[in-house]
Design a protein around this motif. Structure first.
Motif, PDB file in Angstrom:
ATOM      1  N   VAL A 151       2.524  23.641  -4.112  1.00 30.99           N
ATOM      2  CA  VAL A 151       2.137  23.242  -2.753  1.00 30.99           C
ATOM      3  C   VAL A 151       2.438  24.339  -1.743  1.00 30.99           C
ATOM      4  CG1 VAL A 151       2.618  21.611  -0.877  1.00 30.99           C
ATOM      5  CG2 VAL A 151       2.388  20.776  -3.226  1.00 30.99           C
ATOM      6  N   THR A 152       3.615  24.956  -1.856  1.00 30.29           N
ATOM      7  CA  THR A 152       4.036  25.934  -0.856  1.00 30.29           C
ATOM      8  C   THR A 152       3.390  27.311  -1.048  1.00 30.29           C
ATOM      9  OG1 THR A 152       5.981  26.442  -2.223  1.00 30.29           O
ATOM     10  CG2 THR A 152       6.243  24.809  -0.443  1.00 30.29           C
ATOM     11  N   SER A 153       3.105  27.659  -2.295  1.00 29.49           N
ATOM     12  CA  SER A 153       2.547  28.993  -2.543  1.00 29.49           C
ATOM     13  C   SER A 153       1.039  28.982  -2.767  1.00 29.49           C
ATOM     14  CB  SER A 153       3.227  29.626  -3.772  1.00 29.49           C
ATOM     15  OG  SER A 153       2.969  28.860  -4.936  1.00 29.49           O
ATOM     16  N   GLY A 154       0.444  27.817  -2.764  1.00 30.05           N
ATOM     17  CA  GLY A 154      -0.985  27.730  -3.027  1.00 30.05           C
ATOM     18  C   GLY A 154      -1.844  27.764  -1.786  1.00 30.05           C
ATOM     19  N   GLY A 155      -1.228  27.930  -0.639  1.00 30.03           N
ATOM     20  CA  GLY A 155      -1.989  27.999   0.603  1.00 30.03           C
ATOM     21  C   GLY A 155      -2.488  26.634   1.056  1.00 30.03           C
ATOM     22  N   VAL A 156      -3.457  26.664   1.950  1.00 31.33           N
ATOM     23  CA  VAL A 156      -3.993  25.426   2.532  1.00 31.33           C
ATOM     24  C   VAL A 156      -4.671  24.565   1.472  1.00 31.33           C
ATOM     25  CG1 VAL A 156      -5.603  24.498   4.236  1.00 31.33           C
ATOM     26  CG2 VAL A 156      -4.318  26.581   4.750  1.00 31.33           C
ATOM     27  N   HIS A 157      -5.274  25.201   0.496  1.00 30.94           N
ATOM     28  CA  HIS A 157      -6.011  24.467  -0.537  1.00 30.94           C
ATOM     29  C   HIS A 157      -5.108  23.479  -1.272  1.00 30.94           C
ATOM     30  CE1 HIS A 157      -7.728  23.891  -4.618  1.00 30.94           C
ATOM     31  NE2 HIS A 157      -8.867  23.811  -3.948  1.00 30.94           N
ATOM     32  N   ASN A 158      -3.879  23.892  -1.596  1.00 28.74           N
ATOM     33  CA  ASN A 158      -2.955  23.014  -2.304  1.00 28.74           C
ATOM     34  C   ASN A 158      -2.171  22.106  -1.368  1.00 28.74           C
ATOM     35  OD1 ASN A 158      -3.774  24.104  -4.691  1.00 28.74           O
ATOM     36  ND2 ASN A 158      -1.870  25.195  -5.138  1.00 28.74           N
ATOM     37  N   ALA A 159      -1.957  22.541  -0.138  1.00 28.27           N
ATOM     38  CA  ALA A 159      -1.181  21.727   0.807  1.00 28.27           C
ATOM     39  C   ALA A 159      -2.025  20.630   1.444  1.00 28.27           C
ATOM     40  CB  ALA A 159      -0.591  22.628   1.896  1.00 28.27           C
ATOM     41  N   LEU A 160      -3.345  20.840   1.520  1.00 28.03           N
ATOM     42  CA  LEU A 160      -4.218  19.884   2.207  1.00 28.03           C
ATOM     43  C   LEU A 160      -4.166  18.471   1.612  1.00 28.03           C
ATOM     44  CD1 LEU A 160      -6.287  19.469   4.452  1.00 28.03           C
ATOM     45  CD2 LEU A 160      -8.086  20.151   2.824  1.00 28.03           C
ATOM     46  N   PRO A 161      -4.222  18.290   0.282  1.00 27.97           N
ATOM     47  CA  PRO A 161      -4.155  16.931  -0.255  1.00 27.97           C
ATOM     48  C   PRO A 161      -2.879  16.190   0.122  1.00 27.97           C
ATOM     49  CG  PRO A 161      -4.900  18.453  -1.941  1.00 27.97           C
ATOM     50  CD  PRO A 161      -4.448  19.280  -0.782  1.00 27.97           C
ATOM     51  N   VAL A 162      -1.749  16.911   0.150  1.00 26.19           N
ATOM     52  CA  VAL A 162      -0.477  16.292   0.521  1.00 26.19           C
ATOM     53  C   VAL A 162      -0.477  15.898   1.995  1.00 26.19           C
ATOM     54  CG1 VAL A 162       2.023  16.615   0.637  1.00 26.19           C
ATOM     55  CG2 VAL A 162       0.722  17.609  -1.264  1.00 26.19           C
ATOM     56  N   ILE A 163      -0.983  16.804   2.843  1.00 26.98           N
ATOM     57  CA  ILE A 163      -1.038  16.536   4.276  1.00 26.98           C
ATOM     58  C   ILE A 163      -1.930  15.334   4.576  1.00 26.98           C
ATOM     59  CG2 ILE A 163      -1.779  17.455   6.507  1.00 26.98           C
ATOM     60  CD1 ILE A 163      -1.023  20.243   5.455  1.00 26.98           C
ATOM     61  N   LEU A 164      -3.103  15.301   3.937  1.00 27.96           N
ATOM     62  CA  LEU A 164      -4.030  14.183   4.153  1.00 27.96           C
ATOM     63  C   LEU A 164      -3.440  12.861   3.664  1.00 27.96           C
ATOM     64  CD1 LEU A 164      -7.487  15.753   3.200  1.00 27.96           C
ATOM     65  CD2 LEU A 164      -6.628  15.199   5.483  1.00 27.96           C
ATOM     66  N   LEU A 165      -2.736  12.910   2.534  1.00 28.22           N
ATOM     67  CA  LEU A 165      -2.132  11.683   2.006  1.00 28.22           C
ATOM     68  C   LEU A 165      -1.066  11.149   2.958  1.00 28.22           C
ATOM     69  CD1 LEU A 165      -2.039   9.734  -0.410  1.00 28.22           C
ATOM     70  CD2 LEU A 165      -0.229  11.179  -1.372  1.00 28.22           C
ATOM     71  N   LEU A 203      -9.338   4.371   3.474  1.00 33.00           N
ATOM     72  CA  LEU A 203      -9.156   5.804   3.693  1.00 33.00           C
ATOM     73  C   LEU A 203      -7.920   6.313   2.955  1.00 33.00           C
ATOM     74  CD1 LEU A 203     -10.161   8.322   5.221  1.00 33.00           C
ATOM     75  CD2 LEU A 203      -8.669   7.651   7.118  1.00 33.00           C
ATOM     76  N   GLN A 204      -6.866   5.514   2.953  1.00 31.13           N
ATOM     77  CA  GLN A 204      -5.647   5.898   2.245  1.00 31.13           C
ATOM     78  C   GLN A 204      -5.893   5.981   0.742  1.00 31.13           C
ATOM     79  OE1 GLN A 204      -2.090   3.871   3.510  1.00 31.13           O
ATOM     80  NE2 GLN A 204      -1.109   4.096   1.521  1.00 31.13           N
ATOM     81  N   ILE A 205      -6.666   5.057   0.200  1.00 30.46           N
ATOM     82  CA  ILE A 205      -6.990   5.085  -1.230  1.00 30.46           C
ATOM     83  C   ILE A 205      -7.795   6.334  -1.573  1.00 30.46           C
ATOM     84  CG2 ILE A 205      -8.309   3.933  -3.053  1.00 30.46           C
ATOM     85  CD1 ILE A 205      -7.539   1.275  -1.756  1.00 30.46           C
ATOM     86  N   LEU A 206      -8.762   6.677  -0.722  1.00 29.56           N
ATOM     87  CA  LEU A 206      -9.561   7.888  -0.950  1.00 29.56           C
ATOM     88  C   LEU A 206      -8.686   9.144  -0.924  1.00 29.56           C
ATOM     89  CD1 LEU A 206     -12.776   7.137   1.162  1.00 29.56           C
ATOM     90  CD2 LEU A 206     -12.541   7.127  -1.336  1.00 29.56           C
ATOM     91  N   CYS A 207      -7.759   9.186   0.034  1.00 30.80           N
ATOM     92  CA  CYS A 207      -6.841  10.332   0.113  1.00 30.80           C
ATOM     93  C   CYS A 207      -5.939  10.402  -1.117  1.00 30.80           C
ATOM     94  CB  CYS A 207      -5.997  10.241   1.383  1.00 30.80           C
ATOM     95  SG  CYS A 207      -6.915  10.529   2.912  1.00 30.80           S
ATOM     96  N   MET A 211       0.824  -1.201   0.000  1.00 33.84           N
ATOM     97  CA  MET A 211       0.000   0.000   0.000  1.00 33.84           C
ATOM     98  C   MET A 211       0.862   1.257   0.000  1.00 33.84           C
ATOM     99  SD  MET A 211      -3.252  -0.339  -0.238  1.00 33.84           S
ATOM    100  CE  MET A 211      -3.749   1.268   0.371  1.00 33.84           C
ATOM    101  N   THR A 212       1.939   1.236   0.784  1.00 36.17           N
ATOM    102  CA  THR A 212       2.825   2.399   0.854  1.00 36.17           C
ATOM    103  C   THR A 212       3.502   2.657  -0.486  1.00 36.17           C
ATOM    104  OG1 THR A 212       3.253   2.001   3.211  1.00 36.17           O
ATOM    105  CG2 THR A 212       4.812   3.405   2.030  1.00 36.17           C
ATOM    106  N   LEU A 213       4.024   1.589  -1.107  1.00 34.05           N
ATOM    107  CA  LEU A 213       4.674   1.744  -2.411  1.00 34.05           C
ATOM    108  C   LEU A 213       3.676   2.200  -3.473  1.00 34.05           C
ATOM    109  CD1 LEU A 213       7.042  -1.365  -2.445  1.00 34.05           C
ATOM    110  CD2 LEU A 213       7.713   1.044  -2.322  1.00 34.05           C
ATOM    111  N   SER A 214       2.467   1.663  -3.432  1.00 26.02           N
ATOM    112  CA  SER A 214       1.441   2.075  -4.385  1.00 26.02           C
ATOM    113  C   SER A 214       1.127   3.560  -4.238  1.00 26.02           C
ATOM    114  CB  SER A 214       0.164   1.249  -4.171  1.00 26.02           C
ATOM    115  OG  SER A 214      -0.878   1.703  -5.010  1.00 26.02           O
ATOM    116  N   THR A 215       0.997   4.019  -3.008  1.00 22.68           N
ATOM    117  CA  THR A 215       0.690   5.427  -2.755  1.00 22.68           C
ATOM    118  C   THR A 215       1.837   6.334  -3.175  1.00 22.68           C
ATOM    119  OG1 THR A 215      -0.711   4.785  -0.887  1.00 22.68           O
ATOM    120  CG2 THR A 215       0.001   7.081  -0.984  1.00 22.68           C
ATOM    121  N   LEU A 216       3.065   5.953  -2.833  1.00 21.65           N
ATOM    122  CA  LEU A 216       4.225   6.777  -3.168  1.00 21.65           C
ATOM    123  C   LEU A 216       4.428   6.862  -4.680  1.00 21.65           C
ATOM    124  CD1 LEU A 216       6.794   5.653  -0.434  1.00 21.65           C
ATOM    125  CD2 LEU A 216       5.533   7.808  -0.557  1.00 21.65           C
ATOM    126  N   LEU A 217       4.211   5.753  -5.378  1.00 19.46           N
ATOM    127  CA  LEU A 217       4.375   5.761  -6.835  1.00 19.46           C
ATOM    128  C   LEU A 217       3.303   6.617  -7.505  1.00 19.46           C
ATOM    129  CD1 LEU A 217       5.269   1.999  -7.374  1.00 19.46           C
ATOM    130  CD2 LEU A 217       6.762   3.959  -7.843  1.00 19.46           C
TER     131      LEU A 217
END
Length: 214
Positions: free
Chosen positions: A130-144, A170-174, A106-112
């Motif tokens: 990610v860094t300049s887009g505010g919370v909107h762009n950073a949120l998907p990375v944080i959740l993943l 939940l990981q797949i949805l993220c 699962m980890t390798l699948s997500t990272l790839l």
């Protein structure tokens, strides 16, 4: 009679040579066909991304660098799908006895899958978004990242089958939310990527099937 026999034998010999040449050149023809089909699939995917995003990369949509990034991104997504299948086929049946198999797949699948987006955009562009887009762009990375840590924790410490299944789902949805956030076109872009990946996988598998039959 003799002339007719000689002519018939000559015709038969030419047909045999033609058949041998066709059989000898079969893999090469199949290989050329595979590359042309792959190029067509790649161009179609690139054009669809362009239409959904409404913008072009700096060097143009069909530039060598952009085409290479698209190719590498598709390969990474194929590898992600392979590890996701392994997580289901191998990881789930041995979940209680060997949970590490499920976690690793699962980890390798997500990272790839995450890496496919980074390669498509280039790391510098991705980090800037990610860094300049505010919370909107950073949120998907944080959740993943949080979902990956949560799956790891549940698998190793909680060690309950239903809890692990929930964490994996939940990981797949993220991961899907992450892909939809960074691929042009959002959800439609993810669908196009999945269809393109499937088409490429089938195209790449044809030479193996051909070799197995011969």
């Amino acid at each position: 009679m003799s002339n007719n026999s000689g002519s018939a034998f000559s015709d038969w010999l030419e047909r045999q040579k033609a058949a041998e040449n066709a059989e000898r050149n079969g893999p090469d023809t199949e290989k050329q066909s595979m590359f042309s089909q792959f190029a067509s699939i790649q161009d179609n995917f690139t054009n669809q991304l362009q239409e959904m995003s409404g913008s072009l990369p700096e060097a143009g949509p069909l530039s060598a660098s952009f085409r290479n990034r698209i190719t590498n991104s598709i390969y990474l997504f194929i590898a992600s799908g392979v590890f996701a299948i392994l997580a289901i086929v191998i990881g789930l049946p041995t979940l209680i006895v060997r949970p590490i198999k499920f976690v690793m797949c699962m980890t390798l699948s997500t990272l790839l899958a995450a890496g496919s987006v980074i390669v498509m955009q280039t790391p510098s562009v991705f980090l800037k978004n990610v860094t300049s887009g505010g919370v909107h762009n950073a949120l998907p990375v944080i959740l993943l990242l949080a979902s990956m840590i949560f799956t790891l924790y549940v698998t190793i410490f909680v060690h309950k089958y239903l809890s692990i299944i929930f964490a994996g789902a939940l990981q797949i949805l993220c991961m899907l939310y992450y892909l939809a956030s960074f691929i042009p076109g959002g959800t439609q872009g993810v669908i196009v990527l999945i269809r393109t990946t499937s088409a490429v996988a089938v195209t790449l598998a044809r030479p193996i099937i051909y070799a197995g039959r011969h």
